[in-house]
Motif scaffolding. Structure first.
Motif, short mmCIF file in Angstrom:
data_model
loop_
_atom_site.label_atom_id
_atom_site.label_comp_id
_atom_site.label_asym_id
_atom_site.label_seq_id
_atom_site.Cartn_x
_atom_site.Cartn_y
_atom_site.Cartn_z
N ASP A 173 0.87 -1.18 0.00
CA ASP A 173 0.00 0.00 0.00
C ASP A 173 0.91 1.23 0.00
O ASP A 173 1.56 1.55 1.00
CB ASP A 173 -0.89 -0.02 1.25
CG ASP A 173 -1.91 1.11 1.26
OD1 ASP A 173 -1.51 2.28 1.03
OD2 ASP A 173 -3.10 0.84 1.50
N THR A 174 0.98 1.89 -1.14
CA THR A 174 1.88 3.03 -1.32
C THR A 174 1.61 4.16 -0.32
O THR A 174 2.55 4.75 0.22
CB THR A 174 1.74 3.57 -2.76
OG1 THR A 174 2.29 2.61 -3.66
CG2 THR A 174 2.45 4.88 -2.95
N GLY A 175 0.35 4.44 -0.08
CA GLY A 175 -0.01 5.51 0.85
C GLY A 175 0.48 5.21 2.26
O GLY A 175 1.05 6.07 2.94
N LYS A 176 0.28 3.96 2.71
CA LYS A 176 0.73 3.57 4.05
C LYS A 176 2.25 3.62 4.14
O LYS A 176 2.81 3.99 5.18
CB LYS A 176 0.22 2.17 4.39
CG LYS A 176 -1.28 2.11 4.65
CD LYS A 176 -1.72 0.69 4.95
CE LYS A 176 -3.23 0.61 5.23
NZ LYS A 176 -3.67 -0.78 5.46
N MET A 177 2.92 3.22 3.07
CA MET A 177 4.39 3.27 3.04
C MET A 177 4.89 4.69 3.26
O MET A 177 5.73 4.95 4.13
CB MET A 177 4.93 2.73 1.72
CG MET A 177 6.43 2.91 1.55
SD MET A 177 7.03 2.51 -0.11
CE MET A 177 6.35 3.88 -1.07
N MET A 178 4.36 5.63 2.48
CA MET A 178 4.84 7.00 2.57
C MET A 178 4.43 7.67 3.88
O MET A 178 5.20 8.43 4.47
CB MET A 178 4.33 7.81 1.37
CG MET A 178 4.96 7.40 0.05
SD MET A 178 6.78 7.47 0.08
CE MET A 178 7.04 9.22 0.33
N GLU A 179 3.24 7.38 4.35
CA GLU A 179 2.78 7.92 5.63
C GLU A 179 3.70 7.45 6.76
O GLU A 179 4.11 8.24 7.62
CB GLU A 179 1.34 7.46 5.88
CG GLU A 179 0.62 8.19 6.98
CD GLU A 179 -0.83 7.75 7.10
OE1 GLU A 179 -1.65 8.57 7.52
OE2 GLU A 179 -1.14 6.58 6.77
N SER A 180 4.05 6.18 6.73
CA SER A 180 4.91 5.61 7.76
C SER A 180 6.33 6.17 7.68
O SER A 180 6.95 6.47 8.71
CB SER A 180 4.93 4.08 7.63
OG SER A 180 5.76 3.51 8.60
N LEU A 181 6.85 6.32 6.47
CA LEU A 181 8.19 6.90 6.30
C LEU A 181 8.24 8.33 6.83
O LEU A 181 9.19 8.73 7.52
CB LEU A 181 8.59 6.89 4.82
CG LEU A 181 9.28 5.63 4.28
CD1 LEU A 181 9.47 5.74 2.78
CD2 LEU A 181 10.62 5.38 4.97
N LEU A 182 7.20 9.11 6.51
CA LEU A 182 7.15 10.50 6.99
C LEU A 182 7.11 10.55 8.52
O LEU A 182 7.80 11.35 9.15
CB LEU A 182 5.92 11.22 6.40
CG LEU A 182 6.03 11.60 4.92
CD1 LEU A 182 4.66 11.95 4.35
CD2 LEU A 182 6.99 12.77 4.73
N GLN A 183 6.30 9.69 9.12
CA GLN A 183 6.20 9.65 10.58
C GLN A 183 7.54 9.25 11.20
O GLN A 183 7.97 9.82 12.21
CB GLN A 183 5.11 8.66 11.01
CG GLN A 183 3.70 9.16 10.74
CD GLN A 183 2.64 8.09 10.95
OE1 GLN A 183 2.96 6.92 11.20
NE2 GLN A 183 1.38 8.46 10.84
N LYS A 184 8.19 8.28 10.59
CA LYS A 184 9.48 7.80 11.11
C LYS A 184 10.54 8.90 11.05
O LYS A 184 11.32 9.08 11.99
CB LYS A 184 9.92 6.57 10.29
CG LYS A 184 10.89 5.66 11.02
CD LYS A 184 11.10 4.39 10.22
CE LYS A 184 11.98 3.40 10.96
NZ LYS A 184 11.33 2.79 12.12
N VAL A 185 10.56 9.61 9.93
CA VAL A 185 11.52 10.69 9.76
C VAL A 185 11.29 11.80 10.79
O VAL A 185 12.22 12.29 11.44
CB VAL A 185 11.43 11.25 8.32
CG1 VAL A 185 12.04 12.64 8.22
CG2 VAL A 185 12.13 10.31 7.34
#
Length: 371
Positions: A173-185
């Motif tokens: 799920d591309t949206g979940k991937m990017m959302e999670s990366l942003l949160q992690k950063v």
């Protein structure tokens, strides 16, 4: 824009690394930098409201290359080079999954299928004849045969009645991937400024002077991870390649599961949330799709709809919910560009439509260049 003392002090002072682009590569680069240099002040600049380009707009294929694509690569690259390309994609996907976890990105290893149209019988026969040799080439990486044969169990129309099946490919799920990366950063105290467009930069003796559409500031190093937009900033051979995508409304009892490539991979589709996501068609107008403009064209959208109706869902009623486009970065070779451009300037670009697979790895490779 007149900044306050607080804004300058908190966001724009003593910046060690400025990353241009908050896509897969940029965010992974930031995480790797923070891991290696825990005290570094890192700033990410993003020209869009959300990460623009392809990171939030891709189809979410966790793939490393169909058989026809690998055969085409072998025409332009040595066997060792092709094996290395596939290994990079595998390593990148593994790094992505380790960084975010399968659960967070909704990773599902449902397998990848390559379909061949009735008119593509020559290509189909070529793939069948070369299947054993490519499987042998890939054996060191997978320890078993990658490309298998399967009957047309999904009842697609106007295609060869046998698929090539790859059990090692999956989807996310591309949206979940990017959302999670942003949160992690952001949890690592890495700052992100959106709606900031870098207009120019000057590499000086002790850092880089950066001019944007809103402000100017100094950074010790700058890293470009803008992929399809790279040539707007750096003198590297990266061509933009627009990919158009559409998605259906939910379909009751949808029986199609997996990721699918058709016509040498120029068309691709998958299941997601009881829908079919369908993209491609760049081969209908290569020159027209060599653009950084986000838009859809009647020519390609009509072709996608037609293929959905005649090939993918010939006996199923469906409605298109919406469509969009993303910008990839391509070139004369499949090898990405990861290099130091000058004293304080670096880049990781030209992902060749494999951003999901290699984006995490490219982010790490950039950091490996820094002494």
């Amino acid at each position: 824009m007149n900044l306050s003392y607080w804004e300058i002090k908190s966001w724009l002072t003593n910046i060690d690394y400025t990353i241009v682009g908050s896509g897969i590569v940029g965010l992974n680069c930031a995480l790797q930098l923070k891991q290696r240099f825990p005290k570094a002040h890192i700033l990410i600049l993003e020209k869009g409201m959300l990460p623009q380009g392809a990171s939030t707009k891709n189809a979410g294929f966790a793939c490393f290359g169909s058989l026809s694509e690998i055969l085409e690569d072998l025409e332009w690259h040595s066997e060792d080079e092709v094996l290395n390309l596939v290994k990079k994609r595998l390593d990148g996907l593994l790094l992505l999954r380790q960084t975010l976890t399968d659960q967070v990105i909704s990773y599902q290893q449902l397998g990848g299928y390559e379909l061949f149209t009735k008119e593509d019988s020559k290509l189909f026969e070529t793939c069948l004849s070369k299947r054993d040799s490519v499987n042998k080439l890939m054996k060191p990486l997978f320890k078993e045969d990658v490309f298998q044969l399967k009957a047309n169990t999904f009842n697609f129309k106007n295609i060869q009645e046998t698929y090539l099946f790859n059990p090692f490919e999956g989807q996310i799920d591309t949206g979940k991937m990017m959302e999670s990366l942003l949160q992690k950063v952001q949890s690592k105290d890495i700052k992100i400024l959106n709606n900031i467009l870098v207009e120019s930069y000057i590499d000086q003796a002790n850092g880089v002077q950066v001019k944007t559409n809103r402000l100017e500031f100094k950074t010790k190093n700058i890293i470009f991870t803008t992929n399809g937009f790279a040539s707007q900033h750096i003198p590297e051979k990266v061509k933009p390649a627009r990919a158009q995508v559409l998605i259906t409304k939910p379909i009751k009892n949808l029986h199609i599961k997996g990721t699918f490539h058709l016509d040498k991979g120029y068309y691709y589709f998958r299941n997601i949330d009881d829908r079919i996501l369908f993209g491609g068609g760049r081969n209908l107008d290569f020159k027209g799709e060599e653009t950084t403009q986000f838009a859809q064209t009647e020519l390609i959208q009509n072709k996608l709809r037609d293929l959905l109706k005649t090939t993918v869902l010939p006996e199923t009623f469906f409605e298109i919910d919406y469509s969009w486009s993303g910008i990839m970065g391509v070139g004369s070779t499949k090898n990405p560009i990861v290099k130091q451009l000058s004293n304080h300037v670096y880049c990781g670009v030209r992902l060749g439509g494999m951003g999901v697979a290699i984006g995490s790895l490219i982010g790490r490779d950039i950091v490996d260049l820094i002494e």
